[in-house]
Design an enzyme around this catalytic site. Structure first.
Site, PDB file in Angstrom:
ATOM      1  N   TRP A 137       0.835  -1.205   0.000  1.00 46.83           N
ATOM      2  CA  TRP A 137       0.000   0.000   0.000  1.00 46.83           C
ATOM      3  C   TRP A 137       0.875   1.263   0.000  1.00 46.83           C
ATOM      4  CZ3 TRP A 137      -0.674   4.216   3.200  1.00 46.83           C
ATOM      5  CH2 TRP A 137      -1.825   4.999   2.972  1.00 46.83           C
TER       6      TRP A 137
ATOM      7  N   ASP B  61      -6.323  -3.277  -1.613  1.00 44.53           N
ATOM      8  CA  ASP B  61      -6.474  -3.637  -0.201  1.00 44.53           C
ATOM      9  C   ASP B  61      -6.841  -2.437   0.664  1.00 44.53           C
ATOM     10  OD1 ASP B  61      -6.542  -5.800   1.516  1.00 44.53           O
ATOM     11  OD2 ASP B  61      -4.502  -5.485   2.245  1.00 44.53           O
ATOM     12  N   ASP B  62      -6.987  -1.279   0.049  1.00 45.35           N
ATOM     13  CA  ASP B  62      -7.361  -0.056   0.764  1.00 45.35           C
ATOM     14  C   ASP B  62      -8.844  -0.143   1.150  1.00 45.35           C
ATOM     15  OD1 ASP B  62      -6.365   3.199   0.745  1.00 45.35           O
ATOM     16  OD2 ASP B  62      -8.493   2.785   0.889  1.00 45.35           O
ATOM     17  N   LEU B  63      -9.150   0.011   2.428  1.00 49.05           N
ATOM     18  CA  LEU B  63     -10.526  -0.153   2.897  1.00 49.05           C
ATOM     19  C   LEU B  63     -11.476   0.850   2.257  1.00 49.05           C
ATOM     20  CD1 LEU B  63     -12.444  -1.688   4.753  1.00 49.05           C
ATOM     21  CD2 LEU B  63     -11.848  -0.093   6.594  1.00 49.05           C
TER      22      LEU B  63
END
Length: 228
Positions: A150, A169-171
């Site tokens: 990230w 994968d960033d919320l």
């Protein structure tokens, strides 16, 4: 060093192409682009070195911007030139002095690893980085302690101005897809990777629009499962 006029014109053209591409994907994307408006990312107009960007990224992890700035200003003040510390300075800097700036022991370890990686040549210069692909940079930089995928993706987007990066994968990105596709729960990283393929070669623009969904009037927060 800042971008010249020709480079700035290329960026403007890229932004317009990104909007057109995303709007033409399907009705969901067309609606999102219309709701959010013109693509206006925080492009870096200064050519900072990857070393400096990675140091800043690690230094500010899990901190509010005000606290991160205070720590970083103390850090710069102990540099010999009063500016950004050199890799050699960080490598040789006393642990307790860095602790006094406000860094945790874990961050100090990571900062020194970044300094060592810069001195060894593992972290490329800006000029070298521009010749490497996204995946080559990710593979290379994630070898460094404290640097995950990230963090490198943020470097690619905000420092190197790469057009085709999707931080799956960033919320906030995953929540953006929940809104875009009207899903009952937050999708997985693999879902984002699969469904963002159609956004190429403008996945960075797609990520920008997905980040903006939380500000829209009809956005709802994900429902948390009830505790039994």
């Amino acid at each position: 060093m800042t971008l010249d006029i020709e480079e700035k014109e290329e960026i403007v053209t890229s932004l317009t192409k990104a909007e057109i591409h995303l709007s033409g994907l399907d009705e969901n994307w067309k609606r999102l682009v219309k709701l959010v408006g013109n693509y206006r990312p925080n492009r870096s107009m200064e050519k900072k070195e990857p070393y400096e960007e990675l140091i800043r990224a690690v230094a500010s992890q899990q901190l509010h911007s005000k606290a991160a700035n205070a720590i970083f200003n103390r850090f710069k003040s102990i540099s010999n030139n009063g500016q950004f510390p050199t890799p050699e300075e960080i490598r040789d800097m006393d642990f307790e002095i860095m602790r006094a700036c406000g860094f945790s022991a874990r961050k100090i370890d990571s900062l020194k690893s970044i300094a060592e990686a810069t001195i060894s040549g593992l972290i490329p210069t800006k000029e070298e980085a521009e010749r490497l692909s996204n995946e080559e940079l990710i593979e290379r930089l994630t070898q460094i302690k404290g640097i995950g995928r990230w963090t490198v993706e943020m470097l690619l987007i905000f420092s190197l101005n790469r057009d085709d990066v999707m931080p799956a994968d960033d919320l906030s990105i995953r929540n953006g897809y929940r809104y875009l596709h009207r899903l009952p729960k937050i999708p997985t990283k693999m879902y984002v990777l699969k469904h963002s393929e159609i956004c190429a070669p403008f996945r960075t623009a797609a990520a920008w629009y997905l980040w903006k969904t939380s500000k829209l009037a009809d956005y709802t927060k994900p429902v948390r499962p009830k505790k039994h």
